[in-house]
Write a protein that holds these residues in place. Structure first.
Motif, mmCIF file in Angstrom:
data_model
loop_
_atom_site.group_PDB
_atom_site.id
_atom_site.type_symbol
_atom_site.label_atom_id
_atom_site.label_comp_id
_atom_site.label_asym_id
_atom_site.label_seq_id
_atom_site.Cartn_x
_atom_site.Cartn_y
_atom_site.Cartn_z
ATOM 1 N N CYS A 1 0.857 -1.182 0.000
ATOM 2 C CA CYS A 1 0.000 0.000 0.000
ATOM 3 C C CYS A 1 0.899 1.240 0.000
ATOM 4 O O CYS A 1 2.127 1.137 -0.016
ATOM 5 C CB CYS A 1 -0.940 -0.014 1.204
ATOM 6 S SG CYS A 1 -0.077 0.150 2.779
ATOM 7 N N HIS A 2 0.319 2.417 0.049
ATOM 8 C CA HIS A 2 1.132 3.628 -0.054
ATOM 9 C C HIS A 2 2.049 3.810 1.141
ATOM 10 O O HIS A 2 3.216 4.193 1.002
ATOM 11 C CB HIS A 2 0.227 4.859 -0.213
ATOM 12 C CG HIS A 2 0.978 6.087 -0.594
ATOM 13 N ND1 HIS A 2 1.375 7.025 0.322
ATOM 14 C CD2 HIS A 2 1.432 6.502 -1.796
ATOM 15 C CE1 HIS A 2 2.028 7.986 -0.311
ATOM 16 N NE2 HIS A 2 2.083 7.699 -1.599
ATOM 17 N N CYS A 3 1.538 3.524 2.348
ATOM 18 C CA CYS A 3 2.339 3.748 3.559
ATOM 19 C C CYS A 3 3.178 2.527 3.925
ATOM 20 O O CYS A 3 3.932 2.563 4.888
ATOM 21 C CB CYS A 3 1.423 4.133 4.725
ATOM 22 S SG CYS A 3 0.455 2.765 5.394
ATOM 23 N N ARG A 4 3.022 1.458 3.166
ATOM 24 C CA ARG A 4 3.774 0.213 3.330
ATOM 25 C C ARG A 4 3.456 -0.546 4.610
ATOM 26 O O ARG A 4 4.206 -1.431 5.036
ATOM 27 C CB ARG A 4 5.293 0.454 3.192
ATOM 28 C CG ARG A 4 5.650 0.969 1.787
ATOM 29 C CD ARG A 4 7.139 1.121 1.564
ATOM 30 N NE ARG A 4 7.890 -0.112 1.752
ATOM 31 C CZ ARG A 4 7.956 -1.099 0.851
ATOM 32 N NH1 ARG A 4 7.303 -0.998 -0.281
ATOM 33 N NH2 ARG A 4 8.669 -2.167 1.103
ATOM 34 N N ALA A 5 2.329 -0.214 5.245
ATOM 35 C CA ALA A 5 1.868 -1.036 6.368
ATOM 36 C C ALA A 5 1.463 -2.423 5.869
ATOM 37 O O ALA A 5 1.618 -3.421 6.558
ATOM 38 C CB ALA A 5 0.691 -0.367 7.073
ATOM 39 N N CYS B 1 -5.931 -0.698 3.310
ATOM 40 C CA CYS B 1 -5.059 -0.280 4.404
ATOM 41 C C CYS B 1 -5.808 0.735 5.272
ATOM 42 O O CYS B 1 -6.412 1.669 4.750
ATOM 43 C CB CYS B 1 -3.789 0.352 3.866
ATOM 44 S SG CYS B 1 -2.758 1.022 5.187
ATOM 45 N N LYS C 1 -4.461 2.839 7.246
ATOM 46 C CA LYS C 1 -3.703 4.082 7.429
ATOM 47 C C LYS C 1 -3.788 4.959 6.187
ATOM 48 O O LYS C 1 -4.086 6.138 6.263
ATOM 49 C CB LYS C 1 -2.234 3.780 7.733
ATOM 50 C CG LYS C 1 -2.001 3.092 9.064
ATOM 51 C CD LYS C 1 -0.526 3.188 9.460
ATOM 52 C CE LYS C 1 -0.269 2.523 10.799
ATOM 53 N NZ LYS C 1 0.067 1.093 10.653
ATOM 54 N N CYS C 2 -3.501 4.368 5.026
ATOM 55 C CA CYS C 2 -3.433 5.192 3.816
ATOM 56 C C CYS C 2 -4.628 4.989 2.887
ATOM 57 O O CYS C 2 -4.770 5.711 1.907
ATOM 58 C CB CYS C 2 -2.121 4.935 3.068
ATOM 59 S SG CYS C 2 -1.986 3.309 2.328
HETATM 60 ZN ZN LIG Z 1 -1.127 1.893 3.921
#
Ligand SMILES: [Zn+2]
Length: 155
Positions: A15-19, A86, A88-89
């Motif tokens: 994902c964008h935030c890499r979580a 995700c 978060k992002c």
């Molecule tokens: Zn994310």
């Protein structure tokens, strides 16, 4: 149809935030490889570029978090398919589940291919064949088309 050729390669995605991070084996050199866009409500609004993974037990590995149970799920309509985002992002990562069509049960596991990490050797989304489905009308018998069905978009 021939079986897939013998050189799938493993790619990373996130994902964008890499979580959320994963690996997936794809055979991009197989002539039958294609990505899909669909005009159904969820595909359109997430602008999802779908790639179906026929054997996720072998081909897909979640690296982070430890379990998909930690990635929020969204279900709608018949609630048979889980869409994982995700938390978060907000990026749509994948969807999976079962759906019934004309009395048959189909299993689906599909990544959102724009979450594949760029700058990997052999990965160039510009070269992909993209075909369009008429999910909005649940017209799954229709051939995937070269152009979007009504209500869909190219990009
Ligand atoms: Zn994310």
């Amino acid at each position: 149809m021939s079986a897939s050729s013998d050189n799938p390669k493993t790619y990373t995605g996130s994902c964008h935030c890499r979580a959320v991070r994963y690996t997936v084996a794809l055979d991009l050199s197989n002539p039958s490889f294609e990505a899909t866009k669909c005009n159904c409500t969820i595909c359109l609004k997430t602008n999802r570029l779908g790639v179906r993974i026929p054997d996720p037990e072998q081909s897909f590995k979640l690296l982070s978090p430890a379990s998909l149970d930690e990635v929020p799920s969204y279900r709608f309509n018949t609630k048979q398919t889980q869409h994982r985002f995700c938390n978060k992002c907000g990026i749509h990562i994948l969807c999976y589940g079962e759906y019934e069509y004309e009395g048959q049960i189909y299993k689906v596991f599909s990544i959102n291919a724009v979450t594949l990490d760029q700058d990997q050797e052999g990965l160039d989304l510009r070269t992909w064949k993209v075909r369009f489905w008429d999910g909005k009308a649940e017209n799954w018998n229709a051939e995937p088309a070269e152009k979007p069905y009504p209500g869909g978009s190219y990009y």
